[in-house]
Write an enzyme that holds these catalytic residues in place. Sequence first.
Site, PDB file in Angstrom:
ATOM      1  N   TYR A 119       0.711  -1.288  -0.486  1.00 51.79           N
ATOM      2  CA  TYR A 119       0.140  -0.368   0.372  1.00 51.79           C
ATOM      3  C   TYR A 119       0.556   1.057  -0.373  1.00 51.79           C
ATOM      4  CZ  TYR A 119      -4.268   2.427   0.753  1.00 51.79           C
ATOM      5  OH  TYR A 119      -5.317   3.520   0.509  1.00 51.79           O
ATOM      6  N   LYS A 170      -3.529   8.369   2.817  1.00 53.48           N
ATOM      7  CA  LYS A 170      -4.335   8.405   3.966  1.00 53.48           C
ATOM      8  C   LYS A 170      -4.604   8.768   4.952  1.00 53.48           C
ATOM      9  CE  LYS A 170      -7.654   6.167   1.216  1.00 53.48           C
ATOM     10  NZ  LYS A 170      -8.599   6.606  -0.015  1.00 53.48           N
TER      11      LYS A 170
HETATM   12  P1  NAD Z   1     -12.927   3.147  -7.312  1.00 59.36           P
HETATM   13  O1  NAD Z   1     -12.555   3.279  -8.758  1.00 59.36           O
HETATM   14  O2  NAD Z   1     -14.805   2.943  -8.148  1.00 59.36           O
HETATM   15  O3  NAD Z   1     -13.219   3.881  -7.773  1.00 59.36           O
HETATM   16  C1  NAD Z   1     -12.363   5.431  -7.639  1.00 59.36           C
HETATM   17  C2  NAD Z   1     -12.706   7.189  -8.009  1.00 59.36           C
HETATM   18  O4  NAD Z   1     -11.399   7.915  -7.584  1.00 59.36           O
HETATM   19  C3  NAD Z   1     -12.767   6.487  -9.826  1.00 59.36           C
HETATM   20  O5  NAD Z   1     -14.099   6.939  -9.819  1.00 59.36           O
HETATM   21  C4  NAD Z   1     -11.278   7.747 -10.195  1.00 59.36           C
HETATM   22  O6  NAD Z   1     -12.472   8.428 -10.762  1.00 59.36           O
HETATM   23  C5  NAD Z   1     -11.286   8.931  -9.390  1.00 59.36           C
HETATM   24  N1  NAD Z   1     -10.330   9.574  -8.914  1.00 59.36           N
HETATM   25  C6  NAD Z   1      -9.270   9.131  -9.722  1.00 59.36           C
HETATM   26  N2  NAD Z   1      -8.473  10.127  -9.498  1.00 59.36           N
HETATM   27  C7  NAD Z   1      -9.676  11.168 -10.175  1.00 59.36           C
HETATM   28  C8  NAD Z   1      -8.982  12.051 -10.626  1.00 59.36           C
HETATM   29  N3  NAD Z   1      -8.121  12.874 -11.104  1.00 59.36           N
HETATM   30  N4  NAD Z   1      -9.852  12.995 -10.243  1.00 59.36           N
HETATM   31  C9  NAD Z   1     -11.090  13.169 -10.770  1.00 59.36           C
HETATM   32  N5  NAD Z   1     -11.631  11.301  -9.737  1.00 59.36           N
HETATM   33  C10 NAD Z   1     -10.199  10.674  -9.470  1.00 59.36           C
HETATM   34  O7  NAD Z   1     -12.924   2.294  -6.764  1.00 59.36           O
HETATM   35  P2  NAD Z   1     -12.764   2.363  -4.962  1.00 59.36           P
HETATM   36  O8  NAD Z   1     -12.547   0.789  -3.996  1.00 59.36           O
HETATM   37  O9  NAD Z   1     -14.069   2.654  -5.112  1.00 59.36           O
HETATM   38  O10 NAD Z   1     -12.548   3.605  -4.902  1.00 59.36           O
HETATM   39  C11 NAD Z   1     -13.002   5.316  -3.118  1.00 59.36           C
HETATM   40  C12 NAD Z   1     -12.819   5.384  -2.419  1.00 59.36           C
HETATM   41  O11 NAD Z   1     -12.556   4.378  -1.569  1.00 59.36           O
HETATM   42  C13 NAD Z   1     -11.113   5.875  -2.512  1.00 59.36           C
HETATM   43  O12 NAD Z   1     -10.589   6.219  -1.767  1.00 59.36           O
HETATM   44  C14 NAD Z   1     -10.228   4.549  -2.370  1.00 59.36           C
HETATM   45  O13 NAD Z   1      -8.873   4.522  -1.326  1.00 59.36           O
HETATM   46  C15 NAD Z   1     -11.760   3.925  -0.772  1.00 59.36           C
HETATM   47  N6  NAD Z   1     -11.048   2.446  -0.654  1.00 59.36           N
HETATM   48  C16 NAD Z   1     -11.308   1.934  -1.431  1.00 59.36           C
HETATM   49  C17 NAD Z   1     -11.188   0.474  -0.607  1.00 59.36           C
HETATM   50  C18 NAD Z   1     -11.371  -0.752  -1.330  1.00 59.36           C
HETATM   51  O14 NAD Z   1     -10.120  -1.638  -1.672  1.00 59.36           O
HETATM   52  N7  NAD Z   1     -11.879  -0.466  -2.640  1.00 59.36           N
HETATM   53  C19 NAD Z   1     -10.869   0.172   0.449  1.00 59.36           C
HETATM   54  C20 NAD Z   1     -10.878   0.912   1.291  1.00 59.36           C
HETATM   55  C21 NAD Z   1     -11.016   2.621   1.111  1.00 59.36           C
HETATM   56  O1  0WE Z   2      -7.575   2.841  -1.618  1.00 61.85           O
HETATM   57  C1  0WE Z   2      -7.081   2.395  -2.428  1.00 61.85           C
HETATM   58  C2  0WE Z   2      -6.783   1.493  -3.627  1.00 61.85           C
HETATM   59  C3  0WE Z   2      -5.981   2.966  -4.542  1.00 61.85           C
HETATM   60  C4  0WE Z   2      -5.108   2.929  -5.586  1.00 61.85           C
HETATM   61  C5  0WE Z   2      -5.284   2.109  -6.107  1.00 61.85           C
HETATM   62  C6  0WE Z   2      -5.237   2.133  -7.514  1.00 61.85           C
HETATM   63  C7  0WE Z   2      -4.977   0.695  -8.425  1.00 61.85           C
HETATM   64  C8  0WE Z   2      -4.318   1.741  -9.899  1.00 61.85           C
HETATM   65  C9  0WE Z   2      -4.742   4.492  -5.583  1.00 61.85           C
HETATM   66  N1  0WE Z   2      -4.021   4.275  -7.274  1.00 61.85           N
HETATM   67  C10 0WE Z   2      -3.982   3.626  -7.996  1.00 61.85           C
HETATM   68  N2  0WE Z   2      -3.339   3.472  -9.145  1.00 61.85           N
HETATM   69  C11 0WE Z   2      -2.969   2.849  -9.663  1.00 61.85           C
HETATM   70  O2  0WE Z   2      -2.824   2.495 -10.933  1.00 61.85           O
HETATM   71  N3  0WE Z   2      -7.857   0.652  -1.904  1.00 61.85           N
HETATM   72  C12 0WE Z   2      -7.811   0.370  -0.500  1.00 61.85           C
HETATM   73  C13 0WE Z   2      -7.642  -0.524  -2.182  1.00 61.85           C
HETATM   74  C14 0WE Z   2      -5.939  -0.623  -1.960  1.00 61.85           C
HETATM   75  O3  0WE Z   2      -5.566  -1.048  -2.709  1.00 61.85           O
HETATM   76  C15 0WE Z   2      -4.270  -2.204  -2.457  1.00 61.85           C
HETATM   77  C16 0WE Z   2      -4.813  -2.767  -1.637  1.00 61.85           C
HETATM   78  C17 0WE Z   2      -5.740  -2.048  -0.698  1.00 61.85           C
HETATM   79  C18 0WE Z   2      -6.288  -2.869   0.314  1.00 61.85           C
HETATM   80  C19 0WE Z   2      -2.896  -1.413  -2.397  1.00 61.85           C
HETATM   81  C20 0WE Z   2      -1.923  -2.480  -2.176  1.00 61.85           C
HETATM   82  C21 0WE Z   2      -2.031  -3.131  -1.093  1.00 61.85           C
HETATM   83  C22 0WE Z   2      -3.607  -3.194  -0.456  1.00 61.85           C
END
Ligand code: NAD
Ligand code: 0WE
Length: 264
Positions: free
Chosen positions: A157, A164
């Site tokens: 991560y 974060k």
């Molecule tokens: P997702 O890919 O569906 O959503 C991520 C969003 O970020 C997308 O809609 C993308 O368009 C937007 N984004 C990225 N760069 C951008 C920019 N420059 N301008 C505008 N929008 C931008 O994935 P998700 O997992 O639903 O992620 C949403 C949030 O949840 C993130 O903050 C992520 O860190 C957080 N999160 C995700 C997880 C997981 O495991 N999926 C767990 C905890 C927290």
């Molecule tokens: O916040 C996230 C993902 C955020 C994210 C994911 C990507 C993938 C594609 C931010 N930047 C990028 N850039 C890319 O090019 N999560 C909480 C999901 C997530 O991502 C991980 C995790 C978990 C959980 C990455 C490594 C280890 C654990």
Amino acid sequence: MGFLAGKRALVVGLASQRSIAWGIAQAMHREGAELAFNYQTDKLRGRVEKMATELGSSIALPLDVATDEGIDGFFDALSGHWDGFDILVHSVAFAPQDQLGGGYLDCVTREGFRVAHDISSYSFAALAKGARGLMAGREGAMLTLSYLGAVRAVPNYNVMGLAKASLEANVRFMAADLGPSGTRVNAISAGPIKTLAAAGVGGFRRMLHHVEEASPLRRNVTIENVGNAAAFLCSDLAAGITGEILYVDAGYNIVGMHFETPDE
Ligand code: NAD
Ligand code: 0WE
């Protein structure tokens, strides 16, 4: 009547039916909120417009949070539809791909650090600056999405964990700043969910499996679980809660050690 009846919610970060933003939008719609969305790129436009329509919304506007001009233009356009709104959801994160696979010090670069913090943390404050005027004088709420990597060293991560941590501090400073104007600011720290942002991450399936073994509820969380908690936090039911990081992670974060139960 739903507990968000009469509320208007702007949801930033919808990309697909797997997005956490989609779980949040569905729960808020079910509870009676009126919705508006952004799409980051023209590629996402059609999909976001279709999902907006499904939830009775005709507001989907372009917004990339990387520039102040983009954010200013977005709120100008939004104010053509709404004279004010109550809820801002920030569900956005990004770090360059090369930051997320391998040892922390091997991966981290000055530019990777900058982009991760800009898009994943500063953008929440930037959107709040843009939204402030339209949200003033209401019992409003802002919400962002965090992850356990903010407070624990999670493999791969990397610099996203630092971003974060910054985002969670942003929640506290924004809550202190906006509280007197009636706006609450909170975060949900969600457990891992297979979304587009998780798709490119190596070993994600192993992580989901690990949470299934080790979390108190012995399962992963869903976008519906996160959506329901989000709807609550942004509603007047949570009127006494601000500056809080709420874990929606099947309890994973509270465990210090775990033994297999006999029938596992
Ligand atoms: P997702 O890919 O569906 O959503 C991520 C969003 O970020 C997308 O809609 C993308 O368009 C937007 N984004 C990225 N760069 C951008 C920019 N420059 N301008 C505008 N929008 C931008 O994935 P998700 O997992 O639903 O992620 C949403 C949030 O949840 C993130 O903050 C992520 O860190 C957080 N999160 C995700 C997880 C997981 O495991 N999926 C767990 C905890 C927290
Ligand atoms: O916040 C996230 C993902 C955020 C994210 C994911 C990507 C993938 C594609 C931010 N930047 C990028 N850039 C890319 O090019 N999560 C909480 C999901 C997530 O991502 C991980 C995790 C978990 C959980 C990455 C490594 C280890 C654990």
